[in-house]
Design a protein around this motif. Structure first.
Motif, PDB file in Angstrom:
ATOM      1  N   ILE A   1       0.843  -1.197   0.000  1.00  0.00           N
ATOM      2  CA  ILE A   1       0.000   0.000   0.000  1.00  0.00           C
ATOM      3  C   ILE A   1       0.883   1.253   0.000  1.00  0.00           C
ATOM      4  CG2 ILE A   1      -1.830   1.253   1.210  1.00  0.00           C
ATOM      5  CD1 ILE A   1      -2.634  -1.643   0.407  1.00  0.00           C
TER       6      ILE A   1
ATOM      7  N   LEU B   1      -8.828   0.712   4.422  1.00  0.00           N
ATOM      8  CA  LEU B   1      -8.273   1.364   3.240  1.00  0.00           C
ATOM      9  C   LEU B   1      -9.382   1.749   2.272  1.00  0.00           C
ATOM     10  CD1 LEU B   1      -5.268  -1.028   2.671  1.00  0.00           C
ATOM     11  CD2 LEU B   1      -5.219   1.248   3.698  1.00  0.00           C
TER      12      LEU B   1
ATOM     13  N   THR C   1      -1.205  -0.629  -4.383  1.00  0.00           N
ATOM     14  CA  THR C   1      -2.498  -0.029  -4.117  1.00  0.00           C
ATOM     15  C   THR C   1      -2.308   1.370  -3.541  1.00  0.00           C
ATOM     16  OG1 THR C   1      -3.407  -2.215  -3.654  1.00  0.00           O
ATOM     17  CG2 THR C   1      -4.642  -0.316  -2.822  1.00  0.00           C
TER      18      THR C   1
END
Length: 178
Positions: free
Chosen positions: A47, A80, A91
């Motif tokens: 992420i 998220l 991501t």
């Protein structure tokens, strides 16, 4: 890029195909705006926090930015809100822990910049201005040491005779141009 590879990517990343938030447990911190989490299905996700950019690990305040993110996220359950997937398959998301907006918190603490090119939430720019005015975090550094991460990465990607702290605004002639 043709449509087929994009569709294949979306099929392989089911939570990204929808706008639904998802949660995972943060297991490692890479730097001040990047981490890895473990989904309930035991899948690892890389992420990158969207709309912000933290100092790189080797640049001034990089270690402190990484620690700030670790203090907020490590071993915690995070929600998220995915915005996109970058060209490296990471991501890009806004992260929340118990309702706390992590992206905003890092900027407000002076551990990251608001990333102007991808900015959707203009409150991040206000938080950056306030942190700068109050001398928080990286804004305590001498002006010559406060180099935006995008400038730092750019300076590291060109072949300089000797690697020094990149300057915020370098002229083209400094890099061998006319």
């Amino acid at each position: 890029m043709t449509i087929r590879p994009v569709l294949m990517l979306l099929c392989c990343l089911p939570n990204l195909a929808s706008a639904e938030p998802f949660s995972c447990r943060v297991v490692t911190i890479s730097d001040g705006d990047t981490f890895t989490c473990l989904t309930p299905e035991n899948k690892r996700r890389r992420i990158v926090l969207a709309e912000i950019d933290a100092p790189e690990r080797k640049q001034p305040y990089g270690a402190e930015a990484k620690q700030a993110l670790a203090d907020l996220l490590l071993e915690k359950q995070v929600v998220l809100h995915v915005q996109s997937v970058d060209r490296y398959g990471r991501t890009l998301a806004r992260a929340y822990v118990a309702g706390l907006d992590i992206n905003h918190t890092l900027v407000a603490q002076g551990a990251a910049w608001a990333a102007n090119q991808q900015l959707k939430d203009h409150r991040l720019k206000d938080a950056e201005t306030l942190a700068r005015n109050m001398g928080k975090g990286l804004w305590q550094l001498p002006a010559e040491s406060r180099v935006a991460p995008w400038d730092w990465r750019y300076a590291g990607s060109i072949d300089l005779p000797q690697k020094t702290t990149p300057q915020r605004s370098a002229s083209f002639s400094q890099f061998g141009g006319n």
